[in-house]
Design an enzyme around this catalytic site. Sequence first.
Site, PDB file in Angstrom:
ATOM      1  N   PHE A 156       0.762  -0.841   0.206  1.00  0.00           N
ATOM      2  CA  PHE A 156       0.067   0.039   0.263  1.00  0.00           C
ATOM      3  C   PHE A 156       1.017   0.990  -0.035  1.00  0.00           C
ATOM      4  CE2 PHE A 156      -2.840   3.215   1.639  1.00  0.00           C
ATOM      5  CZ  PHE A 156      -4.017   3.005   1.437  1.00  0.00           C
ATOM      6  N   THR A 159       2.459   7.250   1.351  1.00  0.00           N
ATOM      7  CA  THR A 159       3.267   7.647   2.304  1.00  0.00           C
ATOM      8  C   THR A 159       5.133   8.611   1.180  1.00  0.00           C
ATOM      9  OG1 THR A 159       2.955   6.850   4.482  1.00  0.00           O
ATOM     10  CG2 THR A 159       4.913   7.741   4.034  1.00  0.00           C
ATOM     11  N   GLY A 164       3.928  12.865   4.486  1.00  0.00           N
ATOM     12  CA  GLY A 164       3.537  11.327   5.150  1.00  0.00           C
ATOM     13  C   GLY A 164       2.777  11.779   4.980  1.00  0.00           C
ATOM     14  N   ARG A 333       7.399 -14.266  42.074  1.00  0.00           N
ATOM     15  CA  ARG A 333       8.985 -13.887  42.631  1.00  0.00           C
ATOM     16  C   ARG A 333       8.818 -13.441  43.958  1.00  0.00           C
ATOM     17  NH1 ARG A 333      14.344 -12.994  42.438  1.00  0.00           N
ATOM     18  NH2 ARG A 333      14.728 -10.208  43.118  1.00  0.00           N
ATOM     19  N   GLN A 352       3.550  -2.795  42.506  1.00  0.00           N
ATOM     20  CA  GLN A 352       2.863  -3.237  41.933  1.00  0.00           C
ATOM     21  C   GLN A 352       2.087  -3.741  41.413  1.00  0.00           C
ATOM     22  OE1 GLN A 352       5.949  -4.168  41.022  1.00  0.00           O
ATOM     23  NE2 GLN A 352       6.145  -6.079  40.209  1.00  0.00           N
ATOM     24  N   GLN A 353       1.165  -4.272  42.053  1.00  0.00           N
ATOM     25  CA  GLN A 353      -0.784  -3.806  41.334  1.00  0.00           C
ATOM     26  C   GLN A 353      -1.413  -2.771  40.280  1.00  0.00           C
ATOM     27  OE1 GLN A 353      -2.925  -4.798  44.807  1.00  0.00           O
ATOM     28  NE2 GLN A 353      -2.068  -6.612  45.761  1.00  0.00           N
ATOM     29  N   ARG A 355       0.708  -0.121  39.378  1.00  0.00           N
ATOM     30  CA  ARG A 355       1.466  -0.429  37.962  1.00  0.00           C
ATOM     31  C   ARG A 355       1.183  -1.456  36.627  1.00  0.00           C
ATOM     32  NH1 ARG A 355       7.577  -1.556  39.848  1.00  0.00           N
ATOM     33  NH2 ARG A 355       8.324  -0.335  37.783  1.00  0.00           N
ATOM     34  N   GLY A 428      15.272  -6.622  37.728  1.00  0.00           N
ATOM     35  CA  GLY A 428      16.604  -7.002  36.099  1.00  0.00           C
ATOM     36  C   GLY A 428      16.613  -8.124  35.426  1.00  0.00           C
ATOM     37  N   GLU A 451       1.024   4.251   9.111  1.00  0.00           N
ATOM     38  CA  GLU A 451       0.004   4.769   9.102  1.00  0.00           C
ATOM     39  C   GLU A 451      -0.465   6.319   9.811  1.00  0.00           C
ATOM     40  OE1 GLU A 451      -2.928   3.439   7.185  1.00  0.00           O
ATOM     41  OE2 GLU A 451      -0.894   2.171   6.842  1.00  0.00           O
TER      42      GLU A 451
END
Length: 622
Positions: A156, A159, A164, A333, A352-353, A355, A428, A451
């Site tokens: 397609f 551009t 663009g 973990r 953590q929740q 995030r 890590g 796009e």
Amino acid sequence: MVPPVEGGDAALLPEFPRGPLDAYRARASFSWKELALFTEGEDMLRFKKTIFSALEKDPLFARSPGADLSLEKYRELNFLRCKRIFEYDFLSVEDMFKSPLKVPALIQCLGMYDSSLAVKYLLHSLVFGSAVYSSGSERHLTYIPKIFSMEIFGCFALTELSHGSNTKAIRTTAQYDPATKEFIIHSPDFEAAKFWVGNMGKTATHAVVFAKLHVPGDQCHGLHPFIVQIRDPKTLLPMPGVMVGDMGKKLGQNGLDNGFAMFHKVRVPRQSLLNRMGDVTPEGTYVSPFKDVRQRFGVSLGGLSSGRVSILSLAVVNLKLAMAIALRFSATRRQFGPTEEEEIAVLEYPMQQCRLLPYLAAAYALDHFSKSLFLDLVEFQRGLASGDRSARQAELGREIHALASASKPLASWTAQQGIQECREACGGHGYLAMNRLGVLRDDNDPNCTYEGDNNVLLQQTSNYLLGLLAPRVQDGACFRSPLKSVDFLDAYPSILDQKFEVSSVADCLDSAVALAAYKWLVCYLLRETYQKLNQEKRSGSSDFEARNNCQVSHGRPLALAFLELTVVQRFHEHVHQPCVPPSLRAVLGRLSALYALWSLSRHAALLYRGEASDCGLTDRSS
């Protein structure tokens, strides 16, 4: 052909193998199988199972751990895999119309395996194929079986090197020659070369090329699509007059060959014009079934939306993969604990929740939205195929264009931010290449650009909304759209007069609360953007300057808030249907509320500013 799925219902959703996640799964308040059946449907689960079973058994799709393929080898292997997908016939031409949701399902399955494979497949079958089908006419239907048999391979080409997102400035020309009944496709210079075209670098034999159509008398009728053969299907050597090449190695998706092409007075038959929007008679007269230029433009906009809607599905699958990796790791973990002898899973920590879980809710909400928007696109393409030239069809094209233009930024940015959060949340170990998070991040990154650059695309959505408000202000016109995404604006004045008061957190655990706040926010931003635009014009700014000066603080947040509202609205309606199993209502309701509140919280400053300005506490002219 597709191999049959083995076994009965147990094979469709088998139990997970025993492992360290058993404790969490045992504590679930709902059945994951019931949730899977509700969100996917049994037919779609069987379809996905068929695909994955075939890939697992096929040696061509076997991975070699630690093997770093060269760029050429990776692209060669990716092309062979794409060819094999067509040989399996997972998706027939008939399926695309009888079972349209199989299309995003297949794309997501391939994306889970390799993003390069998914993009290569969809660019050929959906973007190239859809352009031929929806923009062409009966004379172009002979291309469809050739596309699905891979007798030809497509791309397609919109551009250009120097243009663009600004499609109106594209400079490739198509001059009609009535003496030979041919169009002459020409690139005036290297800046007009088609650039970044997926599949063009090595493998495409044909391209849908967008060029400005000129007829005798030097009349230009704007951008139109043409089918142009760029390579010999047997030798893959360039056709006469075509200079085609490869872009080289990229930051990601290197199984996909992005390329460029220039055309030096390449002659193609008159019938190469995809003539749904307009045609040229053998004598050289331009004709169009759409007398209203705005109506024709609206239909053409909807026809360009398939790529953006497909990217929405790809971004969602990248987010799904990252969430599955990070959440499973976080549940196994262990780190720190109430005593030195007892460590707890990091998923137990509120940080953590906080995030991860909002991105989980986003994956569900955006997944549902991507499916529903794809069905809207199919409805539009069916209208094109049936020759629907109504005002509703044109307005449907404009509305889909506005939704697709904002949904690509929202989904790709959400996925990109979510993948990065997942990478960091895994510590890590998240930096190891084997966990795929780095690959997902790199492969998702182009979704933010191709796009249409995300920030540029958002202007399309804000312009659409501003275009609706102007008639309302001038003559009291009603807000109505085929998909009803803007119908709430009919209550624009009364919504702005509303005040929201909640007495507890529990009051917010219904996404209807955030939904009402979102409607107020969109109305407020629309009013402020409209006023800012008019203020800029009164101060002497041109229309271009005025819109440019409004975009950063007004148009951009307006477009994002409108699309977030639409996602929240559709997901809220989806999870509050009467057919929702009683055992799933609580968890789905919480997912809906979490996504709505999390998204809304990022507009807290605007909500505060809006309340203050409506109370007369700020300078409204600033």
